[in-house]
Design an enzyme around this catalytic site. Structure first.
Site, mmCIF file in Angstrom:
data_model
loop_
_atom_site.group_PDB
_atom_site.id
_atom_site.type_symbol
_atom_site.label_atom_id
_atom_site.label_comp_id
_atom_site.label_asym_id
_atom_site.label_seq_id
_atom_site.Cartn_x
_atom_site.Cartn_y
_atom_site.Cartn_z
ATOM 1 C CD1 TRP A 177 4.749 0.926 -0.844
ATOM 2 C CD2 TRP A 177 4.884 1.211 1.365
ATOM 3 N NE1 TRP A 177 4.034 2.043 -0.525
ATOM 4 C CE2 TRP A 177 4.098 2.246 0.821
ATOM 5 C CE3 TRP A 177 5.107 1.174 2.740
ATOM 6 C CZ2 TRP A 177 3.529 3.249 1.617
ATOM 7 C CZ3 TRP A 177 4.547 2.162 3.519
ATOM 8 C CH2 TRP A 177 3.765 3.184 2.968
ATOM 9 C CG ASP A 222 4.292 -7.958 1.506
ATOM 10 O OD1 ASP A 222 3.297 -8.680 1.276
ATOM 11 O OD2 ASP A 222 4.256 -6.710 1.403
ATOM 12 C CE1 TYR A 254 3.288 -1.646 -2.224
ATOM 13 C CE2 TYR A 254 4.876 -3.352 -1.699
ATOM 14 C CZ TYR A 254 3.718 -2.667 -1.404
ATOM 15 O OH TYR A 254 2.992 -3.011 -0.295
#
Length: 336
Positions: free
Chosen positions: A21, A49, A54
């Site tokens: 992210w 992850d 994003y």
């Protein structure tokens, strides 16, 4: 690198998860992103992850490219659905059956895999019946496209409702992905006790409070060039809540605590969240490979009780503990 079970499932994930992210597809060039992913693999990290939202799907593509050639069975790939993607049309967001099923196909394609290990509802969707969302997840599990299901930033009540529906539909809700750090402890009052009862683990993000807990931001001083606090693509907005002198002064006082334990400030912050037995993994992000190696050094660290008490004493009233703050993360009204 140590591994922990995720919820009451048989799935094990690495104590440190690499997340992308605010980095891949936006802040960090693709070559640097690939180097960070490979540094994570070298450190023994097996869990990665991401989310379709994003960098408007670019982060998933970058991660998929970086993991090419790795043994798929040795990886745990986590992604999420909810946020607006693509041209952000009326069905390009939320947790409707249409969006969940279509978004899953897009994530599989971008990640270059035939299944997602953990598919997460990125937020709670007040505009879609929970039964519709959970049925869509159940169908993806039966199709083998999703192995396990989790959520992110859900309240204790929402977790309880989602868990009950999952059981009725024949699958498990095994994880919640909340923000959690020494400075942000809002899950401790309600979410964690409920999760323990239900057999749900926490997959926590921002354990270093967007970099503030590294100690690199000093009260009264300009933020280091190239740091998240200077990023105009979103990073500066996310870190703004911590860029207060009273917070930064307290964080500087943690330096002796880390030093006494032989840890860097980042390692202390990551190790701190891992002391909570309901936490399965701490998600770290990085713009440089050396940051990955440093953060990964928190795996397996046990912080003595006296040091945990010193941390509480040092941070005092700058810690946010209000359980109601979790509810703020999922807007009850959103444009569709």
């Amino acid at each position: 690198m140590e591994h922990r079970h995720l919820g009451r499932s048989g799935l094990k994930i690495s104590e440190i998860t690499y997340g992308n992210w605010l980095t891949h597809g936006s802040q960090v060039e693709n070559d640097a992103a690939k180097a960070c992913v490979h540094a994570a693999l070298d450190a023994g990290i097996s869990t990665f992850d991401t989310a379709d939202v994003y960098a408007n799907t670019a982060a998933e593509t970058v991660l998929g490219e970086a993991l090419k050639g790795q043994r798929r069975e040795s990886l745990e790939i986590l992604t999420k659905v909810f946020g607006p993607i693509g041209p952000k049309g009326p069905n390009d967001t939320g947790l409707s059956r249409k969006h969940v099923l279509e978004a899953c196909e897009g994530s599989l394609r971008r990640l270059g895999t035939d299944h997602i290990d953990l598919y997460q509802a990125h937020r709670y969707d007040y505009a879609t019946p929970l039964e519709e969302t959970m049925q869509a997840f159940a169908d993806l599990v039966r199709q083998g496209k999703v192995l396990y299901v989790g959520v992110s930033e859900w309240t204790a009540e929402q977790l309880r409702d989602g868990h009950a529906l999952a059981q009725q539909l024949g699958f498990q809700l095994i994880s919640n992905q909340p923000q959690y750090s020494m400075l942000w402890r809002v899950i401790e009052g309600e979410v964690v006790p409920t999760s323990r009862e239900l057999g749900v683990s926490q997959v926590v993000w921002s354990p270093i409070a967007q970099g503030v807990l590294t100690g690199k931001y000093r009260p009264g001083a300009q933020a280091p060039e190239g740091s998240r606090a200077t990023d105009t693509k979103g990073g500066a907005d996310m870190i703004a809540r911590w860029m207060r002198d009273d917070v930064l002064e307290r964080v500087q006082l943690l330096q002796p605590v880390a030093g006494d334990l032989g840890l860097s400030m980042a390692q202390l912050a990551v190790a701190w969240v891992l002391q909570n037995e309901n936490v399965a993994t701490a998600i770290i992000g990085a713009s440089r490979p050396e940051q990955v190696a440093d953060n990964a050094g928190a795996a397996g660290v046990r912080i003595p009780a006296d040091a945990m008490a010193r941390i509480d004493e040092v941070l005092g009233d700058v810690v946010e503990r209000d359980p109601a703050r979790t509810l703020e993360s999922s807007p009850k009204q959103r444009e569709v």
